[in-house]
Design a protein around this motif. Structure first.
Motif, PDB file in Angstrom:
ATOM      1  N   HIS A   1       1.425  -2.343   8.210  1.00 12.11           N
ATOM      2  CA  HIS A   1       0.422  -1.500   7.568  1.00 12.11           C
ATOM      3  C   HIS A   1      -0.761  -1.381   8.529  1.00 12.11           C
ATOM      4  O   HIS A   1      -1.471  -2.360   8.774  1.00 12.11           O
TER       5      HIS A   1
ATOM      6  N   LEU B   1      -0.473  -3.076  -1.074  1.00 18.35           N
ATOM      7  CA  LEU B   1       0.625  -2.853  -0.135  1.00 18.35           C
ATOM      8  C   LEU B   1       1.957  -2.792  -0.873  1.00 18.35           C
ATOM      9  O   LEU B   1       2.197  -3.552  -1.814  1.00 18.35           O
TER      10      LEU B   1
ATOM     11  N   PHE C   1       5.422  -3.512   5.588  1.00 20.54           N
ATOM     12  CA  PHE C   1       4.545  -3.118   4.497  1.00 20.54           C
ATOM     13  C   PHE C   1       3.961  -1.742   4.784  1.00 20.54           C
ATOM     14  O   PHE C   1       3.854  -1.316   5.923  1.00 20.54           O
ATOM     15  N   ARG C   2       3.568  -1.053   3.715  1.00 18.40           N
ATOM     16  CA  ARG C   2       2.978   0.264   3.851  1.00 18.40           C
ATOM     17  C   ARG C   2       1.932   0.445   2.758  1.00 18.40           C
ATOM     18  O   ARG C   2       1.814  -0.379   1.842  1.00 18.40           O
ATOM     19  N   GLU C   3       1.179   1.537   2.859  1.00 19.45           N
ATOM     20  CA  GLU C   3       0.187   1.856   1.839  1.00 19.45           C
ATOM     21  C   GLU C   3       0.893   2.027   0.498  1.00 19.45           C
ATOM     22  O   GLU C   3       1.983   2.602   0.420  1.00 19.45           O
TER      23      GLU C   3
ATOM     24  N   TRP D   1      -6.578  -4.875  -0.347  1.00 19.60           N
ATOM     25  CA  TRP D   1      -5.580  -3.854  -0.051  1.00 19.60           C
ATOM     26  C   TRP D   1      -4.511  -3.864  -1.136  1.00 19.60           C
ATOM     27  O   TRP D   1      -4.266  -4.883  -1.777  1.00 19.60           O
TER      28      TRP D   1
END
Length: 262
Positions: free
Chosen positions: A37, A227, A236-238, A225
């Protein structure tokens, strides 16, 4: 040096065999373990520092599984095939459940990398942790404990941190049902479950986490955050959905209801 546990003696032999067979690539002794991320990694200088100690606390008892999942997914992102050692007390295993190898594979991880050691009590857990971080060839060590851990004072924590630094082993301290306290950890996190985005046909979505950075020795201010875990990219990503966490009073009410029912 005398072995603190026959389990660790066998573990060292197994890791040595993997090394002799060329079962994994050489691990890095410096750098960062990136989550994938971009903004998350950039905020802490590139990711979690390799060869350092990082602490993960469950926001409350209901988030123990999520905290364990996040720590394990971070560990599985270590490069190469080097073994990952997971140490826990038998009591922690009873409270949080057993590690399910097919579930790790479903998330895109390699369960064959994971070497699990259960100890009888916190004293043995700490002794095994001091041995495990010095095992040649291991990429990361997860130390899972439940509740207060009086033996893990600043002196014991400093010994673990120095061992991790000298060996280049990333140490992930998984503190469940415990309150954050002063330590020598490089970073300290609070982890909670977040709402995930449902897939087609209302199938369960990817694991999602709400993370709060409580402390970073590098100096970053506390931040949060959301995730999602991307199975295909193993990173991981938004979060695909902003999704709200279950309000804390409701979570506590659920926990109290469960305790009353028991």
């Amino acid at each position: 040096m005398r072995e603190s546990s026959p389990l660790l003696a066998g573990l060292r032999k197994r890791i040595a065999r993997l090394a002799a067979d060329g079962g994994f690539e050489s691990r890095r002794t410096e750098g960062w373990l990136a989550s994938g991320h971009a903004s998350f990694d950039a905020a802490i200088g590139g990711g979690l520092a390799i060869g350092r100690c990082h602490e993960f606390f469950a926001t409350d008892a209901l988030d123990a599984t999520s905290a364990a999942a996040f720590a394990s997914l971070i560990a599985l992102r270590t490069p190469g095939k080097a073994p990952l050692i997971w140490l826990r007390t038998s009591d922690a295993g009873k409270r949080t459940g057993h590690i399910y190898a097919p579930g790790i594979a479903e998330l895109g991880g390699d369960p064959d990398r994971l070497l699990l050691v259960e100890t009888a009590d916190p004293k043995m857990l700490l002794a095994c942790a001091n041995d495990a971080i010095r095992c040649t060839g291991s990429a990361a060590v997860i130390v899972e404990s439940w509740g207060k851990f009086p033996l893990l004072d600043l002196t014991a924590g400093r010994r673990l941190a120095l061992g991790a630094r000298d060996a280049g082993t990333t140490l992930l301290m998984l503190r469940l049902n415990a309150a954050p306290a002063p330590s020598v950890a490089e970073t300290r996190w609070s982890v909670a479950a977040a709402a995930s985005h449902a897939l087609e046909a209302n199938a369960p979505g990817a694991p999602a986490f709400d993370l709060e950075l409580l402390r970073w020795r590098g100096g970053a201010a506390p931040a949060r955050w959301r995730l999602d875990w991307n199975h295909d990219e193993q990173s991981f990503r938004e979060a695909a959905l902003s999704g709200a966490l279950l309000p804390l009073p409701a979570r506590r009410a659920m926990a109290s209801h469960g305790a009353a029912a028991a």
